[in-house]
Design a protein around this motif. Structure first.
Motif, PDB file in Angstrom:
ATOM      1  N   SER A  28       0.682  -1.050  -0.501  1.00  0.00           N
ATOM      2  CA  SER A  28       0.092   0.386   0.184  1.00  0.00           C
ATOM      3  C   SER A  28       0.963   1.313   0.221  1.00  0.00           C
ATOM      4  CB  SER A  28      -0.340  -0.052   1.439  1.00  0.00           C
ATOM      5  OG  SER A  28      -1.349   0.972   0.892  1.00  0.00           O
ATOM      6  N   ILE A  29       1.718   1.450   0.584  1.00  0.00           N
ATOM      7  CA  ILE A  29       2.949   2.866   0.923  1.00  0.00           C
ATOM      8  C   ILE A  29       3.660   2.623  -0.505  1.00  0.00           C
ATOM      9  CG2 ILE A  29       4.936   3.061   1.733  1.00  0.00           C
ATOM     10  CD1 ILE A  29       4.348   2.339   4.201  1.00  0.00           C
ATOM     11  N   GLN A  30       4.300   1.170  -1.645  1.00  0.00           N
ATOM     12  CA  GLN A  30       4.490   1.563  -2.683  1.00  0.00           C
ATOM     13  C   GLN A  30       3.348   2.324  -3.832  1.00  0.00           C
ATOM     14  OE1 GLN A  30       6.164  -2.090  -3.251  1.00  0.00           O
ATOM     15  NE2 GLN A  30       7.907  -1.796  -2.031  1.00  0.00           N
ATOM     16  N   LYS A  31       2.231   1.395  -3.556  1.00  0.00           N
ATOM     17  CA  LYS A  31       0.926   2.702  -4.228  1.00  0.00           C
ATOM     18  C   LYS A  31       0.885   3.646  -4.256  1.00  0.00           C
ATOM     19  CE  LYS A  31      -3.567   1.234  -5.876  1.00  0.00           C
ATOM     20  NZ  LYS A  31      -4.915   0.620  -5.826  1.00  0.00           N
ATOM     21  N   THR A  32       1.039   4.135  -3.241  1.00  0.00           N
ATOM     22  CA  THR A  32       0.068   5.743  -2.193  1.00  0.00           C
ATOM     23  C   THR A  32       1.584   6.779  -3.059  1.00  0.00           C
ATOM     24  OG1 THR A  32      -0.595   5.178  -0.565  1.00  0.00           O
ATOM     25  CG2 THR A  32       0.820   7.236  -0.780  1.00  0.00           C
ATOM     26  N   LEU A  33       3.046   6.237  -2.616  1.00  0.00           N
ATOM     27  CA  LEU A  33       4.316   6.942  -3.625  1.00  0.00           C
ATOM     28  C   LEU A  33       3.758   6.921  -5.041  1.00  0.00           C
ATOM     29  CD1 LEU A  33       7.213   5.469  -1.398  1.00  0.00           C
ATOM     30  CD2 LEU A  33       5.830   6.935  -1.299  1.00  0.00           C
ATOM     31  N   GLY A  34       3.593   5.285  -5.507  1.00  0.00           N
ATOM     32  CA  GLY A  34       3.764   6.113  -7.492  1.00  0.00           C
ATOM     33  C   GLY A  34       2.734   6.727  -7.583  1.00  0.00           C
ATOM     34  N   LEU A  35       1.037   6.338  -6.911  1.00  0.00           N
ATOM     35  CA  LEU A  35       0.325   7.469  -7.187  1.00  0.00           C
ATOM     36  C   LEU A  35       0.683   9.367  -6.935  1.00  0.00           C
ATOM     37  CD1 LEU A  35      -2.748   5.904  -5.135  1.00  0.00           C
ATOM     38  CD2 LEU A  35      -2.808   6.375  -7.720  1.00  0.00           C
ATOM     39  N   LEU A  36       1.062   9.078  -6.090  1.00  0.00           N
ATOM     40  CA  LEU A  36       1.810  10.521  -5.799  1.00  0.00           C
ATOM     41  C   LEU A  36       2.577  11.012  -6.749  1.00  0.00           C
ATOM     42  CD1 LEU A  36       2.771  10.368  -1.327  1.00  0.00           C
ATOM     43  CD2 LEU A  36       0.831  12.495  -3.198  1.00  0.00           C
ATOM     44  N   HIS A  37       3.637  10.387  -7.456  1.00  0.00           N
ATOM     45  CA  HIS A  37       4.830  10.655  -8.089  1.00  0.00           C
ATOM     46  C   HIS A  37       3.557  10.921  -9.908  1.00  0.00           C
ATOM     47  CE1 HIS A  37       7.496  10.806 -11.513  1.00  0.00           C
ATOM     48  NE2 HIS A  37       7.009   9.493 -11.353  1.00  0.00           N
ATOM     49  N   GLN A  38       2.940  10.346 -10.047  1.00  0.00           N
ATOM     50  CA  GLN A  38       1.096  10.436 -11.127  1.00  0.00           C
ATOM     51  C   GLN A  38       1.186  11.763 -10.747  1.00  0.00           C
ATOM     52  OE1 GLN A  38      -1.096   6.779 -10.969  1.00  0.00           O
ATOM     53  NE2 GLN A  38       0.104   5.796 -11.787  1.00  0.00           N
ATOM     54  N   LEU A  39       0.611  12.742  -9.724  1.00  0.00           N
ATOM     55  CA  LEU A  39      -0.621  13.411  -8.801  1.00  0.00           C
ATOM     56  C   LEU A  39       0.778  14.130  -9.381  1.00  0.00           C
ATOM     57  CD1 LEU A  39      -2.087  12.410  -5.493  1.00  0.00           C
ATOM     58  CD2 LEU A  39      -3.289  13.637  -7.823  1.00  0.00           C
ATOM     59  N   ASN A  40       2.353  14.448  -9.262  1.00  0.00           N
ATOM     60  CA  ASN A  40       3.217  15.526  -9.608  1.00  0.00           C
ATOM     61  C   ASN A  40       3.216  15.630 -10.635  1.00  0.00           C
ATOM     62  OD1 ASN A  40       5.007  17.153  -8.886  1.00  0.00           O
ATOM     63  ND2 ASN A  40       6.732  15.656  -9.213  1.00  0.00           N
ATOM     64  N   LEU A  41       2.768  14.074 -11.726  1.00  0.00           N
ATOM     65  CA  LEU A  41       3.447  14.568 -13.273  1.00  0.00           C
ATOM     66  C   LEU A  41       1.675  15.693 -13.689  1.00  0.00           C
ATOM     67  CD1 LEU A  41       4.321  11.225 -13.955  1.00  0.00           C
ATOM     68  CD2 LEU A  41       5.958  13.597 -14.024  1.00  0.00           C
ATOM     69  N   ASN A  42       0.989  15.426 -12.712  1.00  0.00           N
ATOM     70  CA  ASN A  42      -0.327  15.878 -13.451  1.00  0.00           C
ATOM     71  C   ASN A  42      -0.656  17.294 -13.218  1.00  0.00           C
ATOM     72  OD1 ASN A  42      -2.362  12.939 -12.830  1.00  0.00           O
ATOM     73  ND2 ASN A  42      -2.287  14.244 -14.875  1.00  0.00           N
ATOM     74  N   VAL A  43      -0.267  18.288 -11.463  1.00  0.00           N
ATOM     75  CA  VAL A  43      -0.079  18.569 -11.596  1.00  0.00           C
ATOM     76  C   VAL A  43       0.711  19.833 -11.859  1.00  0.00           C
ATOM     77  CG1 VAL A  43       0.378  20.480  -9.108  1.00  0.00           C
ATOM     78  CG2 VAL A  43      -0.824  18.374  -8.781  1.00  0.00           C
ATOM     79  N   SER A  44       2.071  19.024 -12.305  1.00  0.00           N
ATOM     80  CA  SER A  44       3.131  19.934 -13.020  1.00  0.00           C
ATOM     81  C   SER A  44       3.433  20.195 -14.307  1.00  0.00           C
ATOM     82  CB  SER A  44       4.626  19.235 -13.188  1.00  0.00           C
ATOM     83  OG  SER A  44       4.508  18.141 -13.506  1.00  0.00           O
ATOM     84  N   SER A  45       2.060  19.374 -14.628  1.00  0.00           N
ATOM     85  CA  SER A  45       2.033  20.004 -15.875  1.00  0.00           C
ATOM     86  C   SER A  45       0.384  20.069 -16.524  1.00  0.00           C
ATOM     87  CB  SER A  45       2.146  19.040 -16.967  1.00  0.00           C
ATOM     88  OG  SER A  45       1.501  17.125 -17.133  1.00  0.00           O
ATOM     89  N   SER A  47      -3.373  21.954 -16.995  1.00  0.00           N
ATOM     90  CA  SER A  47      -4.310  21.678 -17.640  1.00  0.00           C
ATOM     91  C   SER A  47      -5.545  21.813 -17.741  1.00  0.00           C
ATOM     92  CB  SER A  47      -3.327  21.800 -19.117  1.00  0.00           C
ATOM     93  OG  SER A  47      -4.535  20.325 -19.750  1.00  0.00           O
ATOM     94  N   SER A  48      -6.487  22.456 -17.995  1.00  0.00           N
ATOM     95  CA  SER A  48      -8.112  22.096 -18.082  1.00  0.00           C
ATOM     96  C   SER A  48      -8.074  20.729 -18.538  1.00  0.00           C
ATOM     97  CB  SER A  48      -9.055  22.872 -19.066  1.00  0.00           C
ATOM     98  OG  SER A  48      -8.726  22.862 -20.303  1.00  0.00           O
ATOM     99  N   ALA A  49      -7.588  20.269 -19.558  1.00  0.00           N
ATOM    100  CA  ALA A  49      -8.023  18.470 -20.056  1.00  0.00           C
ATOM    101  C   ALA A  49      -8.369  17.745 -19.345  1.00  0.00           C
ATOM    102  CB  ALA A  49      -6.973  18.292 -21.650  1.00  0.00           C
ATOM    103  N   SER A  50      -6.253  17.760 -18.046  1.00  0.00           N
ATOM    104  CA  SER A  50      -6.387  16.716 -17.450  1.00  0.00           C
ATOM    105  C   SER A  50      -6.497  17.155 -15.798  1.00  0.00           C
ATOM    106  CB  SER A  50      -4.036  17.103 -16.655  1.00  0.00           C
ATOM    107  OG  SER A  50      -4.333  18.687 -16.667  1.00  0.00           O
ATOM    108  N   GLN A  51      -7.633  18.188 -15.631  1.00  0.00           N
ATOM    109  CA  GLN A  51      -8.273  18.100 -14.950  1.00  0.00           C
ATOM    110  C   GLN A  51      -9.826  16.728 -13.820  1.00  0.00           C
ATOM    111  OE1 GLN A  51     -10.958  21.505 -13.891  1.00  0.00           O
ATOM    112  NE2 GLN A  51     -11.855  20.469 -12.143  1.00  0.00           N
ATOM    113  N   LEU A  52      -9.798  15.561 -14.664  1.00  0.00           N
ATOM    114  CA  LEU A  52     -11.180  14.967 -14.565  1.00  0.00           C
ATOM    115  C   LEU A  52      -9.812  13.562 -14.225  1.00  0.00           C
ATOM    116  CD1 LEU A  52     -13.183  13.751 -14.006  1.00  0.00           C
ATOM    117  CD2 LEU A  52     -13.157  12.710 -16.336  1.00  0.00           C
ATOM    118  N   PRO A  53      -8.343  13.745 -14.808  1.00  0.00           N
ATOM    119  CA  PRO A  53      -7.723  12.866 -13.863  1.00  0.00           C
ATOM    120  C   PRO A  53      -6.473  12.768 -13.066  1.00  0.00           C
ATOM    121  CG  PRO A  53      -7.033  13.136 -16.921  1.00  0.00           C
ATOM    122  CD  PRO A  53      -8.594  14.012 -15.927  1.00  0.00           C
TER     123      PRO A  53
END
Length: 84
Positions: A28-45, A47-53
């Motif tokens: 679960s910790i590893q999955k959480t770290l993966g989700l945080l990484h994905q969130l970082n990528l979403n936030v850093s790039s 756009s309005s199109a990426s709001q739902l993801p």
């Protein structure tokens, strides 16, 4: 001697659920770290199109943190808070 082996195997069984819980918490910790990484990528790039993801990943993170908390309740491990 066969009884002794069964006794040892029986003695190991109570540890198995604890080890399984720890493995689940670790996963679960590893999955959480993966989700945080994905969130970082979403936030850093962002756009309005990426709001739902972004919202979906935030919801997944909250759900995983809830899962982690529930799994951690089943682990009887003491971690020292400070080192002297």
């Amino acid at each position: 001697s066969g009884n002794g082996v069964q006794g040892v195997a029986g003695g190991d069984r109570p540890e198995d659920p604890s080890k399984q819980n720890l493995a689940q918490v670790t996963g679960s910790i590893q999955k959480t770290l993966g989700l945080l990484h994905q969130l970082n990528l979403n936030v850093s790039s962002f756009s309005s199109a990426s709001q739902l993801p972004l919202l979906q990943r935030l919801n997944a993170l909250v759900a995983e943190l809830d899962t982690m908390q529930k799994l951690a309740d089943g682990c009887n491990i003491q971690v020292p808070m400070e080192f002297d």
